[in-house]
Design a protein around this motif. Structure first.
Motif, short mmCIF file in Angstrom:
data_model
loop_
_atom_site.label_atom_id
_atom_site.label_comp_id
_atom_site.label_asym_id
_atom_site.label_seq_id
_atom_site.Cartn_x
_atom_site.Cartn_y
_atom_site.Cartn_z
N ILE A 164 51.60 60.40 58.62
CA ILE A 164 50.25 59.46 58.00
C ILE A 164 50.73 58.83 58.59
O ILE A 164 49.88 57.78 59.46
CB ILE A 164 49.47 60.45 57.16
CG1 ILE A 164 48.85 61.53 56.61
CG2 ILE A 164 48.49 59.24 56.54
CD1 ILE A 164 48.47 61.24 55.64
N ALA A 165 51.47 58.31 58.20
CA ALA A 165 51.95 56.02 58.79
C ALA A 165 52.21 56.23 60.30
O ALA A 165 52.07 54.86 60.98
CB ALA A 165 53.20 56.53 57.93
N ARG A 166 52.84 57.23 60.73
CA ARG A 166 52.17 57.30 61.85
C ARG A 166 51.13 56.99 63.35
O ARG A 166 50.74 56.79 64.60
CB ARG A 166 52.71 58.46 62.93
CG ARG A 166 54.83 58.89 62.49
CD ARG A 166 55.30 60.05 62.93
NE ARG A 166 54.25 60.10 64.54
CZ ARG A 166 55.17 61.49 65.27
NH1 ARG A 166 55.84 62.41 64.51
NH2 ARG A 166 54.68 60.95 66.08
N LEU A 167 50.09 57.59 62.43
CA LEU A 167 48.56 58.01 63.24
C LEU A 167 47.82 55.83 63.06
O LEU A 167 47.82 55.04 62.80
CB LEU A 167 47.73 58.23 62.77
CG LEU A 167 48.59 60.09 61.57
CD1 LEU A 167 47.57 60.74 61.00
CD2 LEU A 167 48.33 60.53 63.07
N ASP A 168 47.11 56.20 64.50
CA ASP A 168 46.75 54.98 64.63
C ASP A 168 44.70 54.85 63.40
O ASP A 168 44.39 56.17 63.75
CB ASP A 168 46.36 54.60 66.36
CG ASP A 168 46.02 53.24 66.47
OD1 ASP A 168 45.20 52.91 65.84
OD2 ASP A 168 45.69 52.89 67.69
N ALA A 169 44.49 54.62 62.89
CA ALA A 169 43.62 54.60 62.22
C ALA A 169 42.63 53.36 62.32
O ALA A 169 41.55 53.20 61.11
CB ALA A 169 44.35 54.66 60.55
N GLY A 170 42.85 52.67 63.38
CA GLY A 170 42.17 51.78 64.09
C GLY A 170 41.03 51.86 65.07
O GLY A 170 39.90 50.79 65.59
N SER A 171 41.47 52.46 66.65
CA SER A 171 40.87 52.37 68.02
C SER A 171 40.06 53.19 67.98
O SER A 171 39.08 52.63 68.53
CB SER A 171 42.18 53.80 68.47
OG SER A 171 43.50 52.38 68.94
N TRP A 172 39.58 53.83 66.78
CA TRP A 172 38.18 55.03 66.31
C TRP A 172 37.40 53.76 66.22
O TRP A 172 35.83 53.59 67.00
CB TRP A 172 38.14 56.01 65.83
CG TRP A 172 38.15 55.26 64.15
CD1 TRP A 172 39.24 55.24 64.11
CD2 TRP A 172 36.76 55.15 63.75
NE1 TRP A 172 38.97 54.23 62.28
CE2 TRP A 172 37.44 54.70 62.08
CE3 TRP A 172 35.57 55.28 63.63
CZ2 TRP A 172 36.58 53.85 61.77
CZ3 TRP A 172 34.79 54.19 62.89
CH2 TRP A 172 35.31 54.58 61.33
N PHE A 173 37.62 52.41 65.91
CA PHE A 173 36.11 51.42 65.43
C PHE A 173 36.31 50.11 66.46
O PHE A 173 35.14 50.07 66.76
CB PHE A 173 37.05 50.80 64.44
CG PHE A 173 35.64 50.45 63.57
CD1 PHE A 173 34.69 50.60 62.81
CD2 PHE A 173 36.14 48.83 63.32
CE1 PHE A 173 33.66 50.43 62.01
CE2 PHE A 173 34.94 48.02 62.98
CZ PHE A 173 33.88 48.64 62.33
N GLY A 174 37.66 50.06 67.44
CA GLY A 174 36.90 49.44 68.57
C GLY A 174 38.76 48.99 68.97
O GLY A 174 39.84 49.46 68.21
N GLU A 175 39.02 48.82 69.97
CA GLU A 175 40.52 47.66 70.34
C GLU A 175 40.93 47.08 69.62
O GLU A 175 42.13 46.93 69.67
CB GLU A 175 40.19 48.05 72.10
CG GLU A 175 40.20 49.04 73.19
CD GLU A 175 39.52 48.54 74.40
OE1 GLU A 175 40.57 47.48 74.89
OE2 GLU A 175 39.54 49.63 74.79
N ARG A 176 40.03 45.87 69.43
CA ARG A 176 40.48 45.14 68.72
C ARG A 176 41.36 45.38 67.32
O ARG A 176 42.76 44.56 66.49
CB ARG A 176 39.30 44.63 67.63
CG ARG A 176 40.07 43.27 67.24
CD ARG A 176 38.92 42.36 66.66
NE ARG A 176 39.34 41.72 65.36
CZ ARG A 176 38.46 40.78 64.43
NH1 ARG A 176 36.60 40.70 65.00
NH2 ARG A 176 38.28 39.21 63.69
#
Length: 306
Positions: free
Chosen positions: A129-141
């Protein structure tokens, strides 16, 4: 339990009662410093005069990806003392902060692990789970934001001098999670006298889960998420300090019925309603006498009722 707050300036420091938890949303701009705003706290009586407590739902989740450390910081930048989060358990027994029982909506798990559908949290290790991107879905920033562990989340809340409404998510999926959450809270210093009295509430949709927390740590403030029948409220008052209903189910008579009962700490039960994002709805909830408002837009709610 939550206590309704009086309107204060950011510099005001009022006394803390023995059980009622303090908290405010002080008038602060989004760029206000954490140090200047997080210390403003006040207490009152449930159902009394003053403004309801403002609680940032999954952090300030209208402005940063939900349940991430960035959302905690966004709430702090807005001057919001209280944040809400959701806790679940990984395959290898680690506690992580995420709302859905699937990783699909808020991470890139389908790209990183395409053959692991339905991508349930409980089927992945903490390292995966630590490998996953949990922010891009909300925006590139927000690209590169991670699903935090509970320990990481607690560290950020503490560093920001904030307070925590922790939801035990889907406890039926994770037998024994209550004990594990309490263990981590204890290890991180969150079960000392000051935190228990002023900075921490555990809540859940699972009545049995909240009852378990109360049995294991009777001093901890607890909340039940939902709208039990008025006739059933006395039985809930045996193990919970709060009844926290959805805004869509809220009535003034129901709030009054909750306030009429005392919880396990011999204080009146309180009401924090969710999820209120519009100013007009916040004003209505305030008029109904709620003690707290859980919101994705804490600045909007604060400005409407505070």
């Amino acid at each position: 339990m939550y206590a309704r707050t009086s309107v204060t300036t950011a510099a005001a420091l009022l006394a803390v009662t023995a059980v009622a938890l303090p908290g405010t949303a002080t008038a602060a701009s989004p760029s206000a410093s954490v140090t200047a705003t997080a210390s403003g706290s006040a207490t009152g009586t449930p159902g009394g005069t003053g403004s309801p407590l403002v609680i940032a739902h999954r952090g300030a989740s209208a402005y940063a990806p939900e349940n991430t450390l960035a959302a905690v910081d966004a709430a702090a930048d807005l001057g919001i003392d209280w944040v809400e989060n959701d806790v679940q358990r990984t395959k290898d027994g680690q506690l992580v902060v995420i709302h859905d029982d699937s990783l699909g909506r808020t991470t890139d798990v389908e790209q990183v692990f395409p053959d692991r559908a339905p991508w349930k949290v409980k089927d992945f290790t903490a390292a995966e789970i630590a490998r996953l991107d949990a922010g891009s879905w909300f925006g590139e920033r927000w690209a590169g934001a991670r699903v935090p562990t509970l320990k990481q989340y607690l560290h950020t809340v503490e560093a920001n001098r904030q307070k925590l409404l922790l939801e035990i998510k889907a406890p039926e999926l994770y037998p024994g999670i209550e004990k594990e959450i309490l263990r981590v809270l204890r290890q991180e210093g969150w079960l000392d006298r000051a935190h228990v009295r002023q900075k921490l509430v555990l809540q859940s949709f699972g009545a049995d889960s909240i009852r378990t927390v109360h049995e294991q740590r009777p001093d901890v403030t607890t909340g039940f998420l939902g709208t039990p029948a008025v006739a059933d409220l006395p039985s809930y008052a045996e193990f919970t300090d709060q009844i926290n209903p959805a805004y869509t189910s809220l009535t003034g008579d129901y709030v009054a019925a909750v306030h009429a009962l005392k919880g396990p700490h011999n204080k009146p039960l309180t009401v924090s309603t969710w999820t209120v994002n519009e100013a007009a709805d916040a004003v209505r909830a305030d008029d109904l006498g709620v003690d707290g408002i859980i919101t994705n837009n804490p600045d909007v709610v604060r400005d409407a009722v505070g």
